[in-house]
Design a protein around this motif. Structure first.
Motif, PDB file in Angstrom:
ATOM      1  N   MET A 118       0.825  -1.219   0.000  1.00 16.82           N
ATOM      2  CA  MET A 118       0.000   0.000   0.000  1.00 16.82           C
ATOM      3  C   MET A 118       0.854   1.263   0.000  1.00 16.82           C
ATOM      4  O   MET A 118       0.316   2.363  -0.075  1.00 16.82           O
ATOM      5  CB  MET A 118      -0.921   0.004   1.223  1.00 16.82           C
ATOM      6  CG  MET A 118      -1.936  -1.122   1.232  1.00 16.82           C
ATOM      7  SD  MET A 118      -2.889  -1.074   2.750  1.00 16.82           S
ATOM      8  CE  MET A 118      -3.853  -2.596   2.603  1.00 16.82           C
ATOM      9  N   PHE A 119       2.169   1.110   0.138  1.00 19.86           N
ATOM     10  CA  PHE A 119       3.072   2.261   0.125  1.00 19.86           C
ATOM     11  C   PHE A 119       3.837   2.327  -1.189  1.00 19.86           C
ATOM     12  O   PHE A 119       4.288   1.298  -1.703  1.00 19.86           O
ATOM     13  CB  PHE A 119       4.132   2.128   1.231  1.00 19.86           C
ATOM     14  CG  PHE A 119       3.741   2.774   2.536  1.00 19.86           C
ATOM     15  CD1 PHE A 119       3.736   4.158   2.651  1.00 19.86           C
ATOM     16  CD2 PHE A 119       3.397   2.013   3.622  1.00 19.86           C
ATOM     17  CE1 PHE A 119       3.382   4.756   3.849  1.00 19.86           C
ATOM     18  CE2 PHE A 119       3.044   2.605   4.831  1.00 19.86           C
ATOM     19  CZ  PHE A 119       3.042   3.980   4.942  1.00 19.86           C
ATOM     20  N   CYS A 120       4.056   3.522  -1.711  1.00 14.80           N
ATOM     21  CA  CYS A 120       4.979   3.666  -2.829  1.00 14.80           C
ATOM     22  C   CYS A 120       6.393   3.723  -2.266  1.00 14.80           C
ATOM     23  O   CYS A 120       6.590   3.944  -1.083  1.00 14.80           O
ATOM     24  CB  CYS A 120       4.680   4.910  -3.658  1.00 14.80           C
ATOM     25  SG  CYS A 120       5.428   6.428  -3.061  1.00 14.80           S
ATOM     26  N   SER A 121       7.375   3.501  -3.134  1.00 13.77           N
ATOM     27  CA  SER A 121       8.777   3.558  -2.722  1.00 13.77           C
ATOM     28  C   SER A 121       9.460   4.702  -3.443  1.00 13.77           C
ATOM     29  O   SER A 121       9.108   5.023  -4.577  1.00 13.77           O
ATOM     30  CB  SER A 121       9.490   2.267  -3.106  1.00 13.77           C
ATOM     31  OG  SER A 121       8.862   1.165  -2.516  1.00 13.77           O
ATOM     32  N   PRO A 122      10.476   5.294  -2.806  1.00 13.48           N
ATOM     33  CA  PRO A 122      11.315   6.231  -3.547  1.00 13.48           C
ATOM     34  C   PRO A 122      11.883   5.485  -4.760  1.00 13.48           C
ATOM     35  O   PRO A 122      12.218   4.310  -4.652  1.00 13.48           O
ATOM     36  CB  PRO A 122      12.425   6.574  -2.558  1.00 13.48           C
ATOM     37  CG  PRO A 122      11.848   6.283  -1.208  1.00 13.48           C
ATOM     38  CD  PRO A 122      10.931   5.112  -1.416  1.00 13.48           C
TER      39      PRO A 122
END
Lengths: 134, 381
Positions: free
Chosen positions: B198-202
């Motif tokens: 559910m999180f984007c990554s750099p």
């Protein structure tokens, strides 16, 4: 072993327990936390914030933060963080001390405590403020 | 005053590119945008460029050509790309210039960002005690929103499922494998209630957009995508933002709501006029909350809209048609321009398998630290 606070001018200590040092605007009465620094400090008087409040929101930090975090990187233990609403004052961000992450609920009563997060080279505990379910 | 058109768009694929610097990804994007417009670097009268982690954007100059062009480096947090485009928009709208380029590129180390508190005007203890993480903020903001407005964890998972499904259809996306909602829900938790999917990554990537006056665009035969409205706004009193050691009891609006209102007013349009939207989805919850903050629905309506598939391709209002940040990752200075790039492709009708049929008005909103939002509304001429 002694305890040292993670920062000056953040927590007041007395026999009744710790309290957060905040500011109250001398003109509007609005609260601030932490106590403002620099030119902003002029308009604020020092106040000790309330010891109890309610949980406004929370999460659990499940991975070890990178520096400047000073807690353990190896053998990292997850910790809860949240915001606690101090009635009539302000909502403060805080670490939460609890044995049960699943037991945390928005609106539950909370009270201030201390949390040892690291050690000095001399073996003293470095403590910061935290809140725990009341 | 002139209307402003986007006459060229280029992108370097997002993701991980171990052998290519962020700067070189910027070169690729600018070349592609110039080729798309049928122009060359000496045609550029100005350049606004930004990079948050890959050095000075104007290091592009010796690589593109030392033409003496006016190049302005832009640094505006997560709205760096959006601010570069807005600067170019103003430059042309003012009548001072006819044509120029907005560029954003970045390449971040793996893992969560670790900001220095003092650079943000915050006390050192705030970082030392483990409170200064963007991921915590996102967890806490959606946790409270779910409590107040009845959003379920499954809806969070459906947002991520849609992102990966759409990313599979976008050549510039990073994560191009579909992931189902159950897998997303059961994955390890990063910051409750958000799991790792559910999180984007750099990540890494670059985008360049060529902007032109109406006169120039018409002369080029490229007056098809017009900027109808564009605005950047910062946080108002009472908003809930990343890196806030305390919040006032009196709660207020948001940078996003302010930017949305300003851009809609400029465009003379409302949320009901939008055919396709790219909304900041740093994590699943952000997309949900931004649907309401941008005016596309009331708080809480997202539960039904998302469960009914209204924001999927083929739904009433598709959101993040290229998979958004969740599928593309977030190279900070390029991310907001990627949203605009995707809308250009959608409005030209060249989005292939992810095309929104008949899309005429596209909306994009990028949000980030320390609490600012940039909105752009594009219309097909």
């Amino acid at each position: 072993m002694a305890q040292v606070a993670v920062a000056d001018d953040l927590i007041s200590f007395s026999a009744e327990g710790p309290r957060l040092i905040g500011g109250r605007c001398t003109r509007t009465g609005a609260y601030a936390f932490p106590f403002p620094t620099g030119p902003l400090a002029e308009g604020f008087e020092r106040v000790e914030l309330g010891r109890t409040g309610t949980l406004w929101s929370f999460t659990v930090q499940r991975f070890a933060p990178k520096p400047p975090f000073i807690g353990a990187q190896d053998n990292f233990t997850p910790y809860a963080v949240g915001y606690v609403e101090l009635p009539g004052e302000i909502i403060v961000e805080t670490r939460i001390k609890t044995d049960s992450f699943a037991g945390l609920k928005i609106g539950m009563p909370m009270r201030i405590t201390l949390d040892a997060i690291a050690r000095t080279p001399g073996g003293d505990d470095i403590v910061t403020y935290a809140f725990e379910p009341a | 005053m002139s209307d402003v058109f986007i006459v060229g768009a280029g992108i370097h694929p997002f993701g991980r590119h171990d052998t290519r610097s962020g700067l070189d990804q910027g070169v690729v994007a600018v070349r592609e945008a110039l080729a798309d417009a049928g122009l060359s670097w000496p045609d550029m009268q100005f350049a606004f460029g930004g990079s948050s982690a890959s050095g000075n954007a104007d290091a592009l100059l010796p690589r593109m050509g030392l033409t003496g062009v006016q190049f302005v480096n832009v640094a505006n947090g997560c709205a760096t790309g959006g601010s570069a485009m807005l600067s170019g928009y103003w430059a042309i709208k003012s009548g001072e210039f006819d044509i120029g380029v907005a560029i954003g590129f970045d390449k971040h180390p793996r893992g969560a960002f670790n900001p220095d508190p003092e650079q943000w005007g915050l006390p050192k203890w705030y970082g030392e005690t483990g409170l200064m993480l963007t991921t915590q903020f996102f967890g806490m903001k959606i946790q409270r929103y779910m409590h107040l407005h009845g959003i379920s964890p499954r809806t969070l998972a459906l947002v991520a499922e849609k992102a990966f499904a759409n990313g599979a259809l976008a050549p510039h996306a990073w994560r191009r494998q579909p992931v189902d909602a159950d897998t997303i829900l059961q994955a390890e938790t990063v910051n409750d209630p958000l799991t790792k999917y559910m999180f984007c990554s750099p990540s890494e990537g670059a985008v360049a957009l060529i902007l032109a006056s109406e006169k120039r665009a018409r002369a080029m035969g490229r007056a098809d995508v017009r900027i109808r409205g564009a605005a950047v706004r910062t946080r108002p009193e009472g908003s809930f933002e990343v890196f806030a050691p305390s919040l006032r009891l009196e709660r207020g609006g948001s940078a996003t709501a302010l930017a949305a209102k300003a851009a809609f007013e400029m465009a003379g349009l409302g949320p009901e006029d939008i055919d396709v939207a790219q909304l900041q989805d740093t994590e699943s919850g952000a997309e949900i909350m931004h649907m309401a903050e941008n005016g596309f629905c009331a708080d809480g309506d997202q539960e039904r809209l998302i469960q009914d598939g209204e924001t999927r391709l083929g739904g009433r209002m598709p959101v993040n048609t290229d998979g958004g940040c969740l599928a593309c990752g977030e190279p900070v200075a390029a991310s907001g321009l990627r949203q605009v790039y995707e809308n250009v492709v959608q409005l030209r009708g060249t989005a292939g398998a992810r095309q929104v049929e008949g899309a005429r008005v596209g909306y994009s909103q990028v949000y980030g630290a320390p609490g600012l939002s940039a909105v752009a509304i594009l219309g097909r001429a």
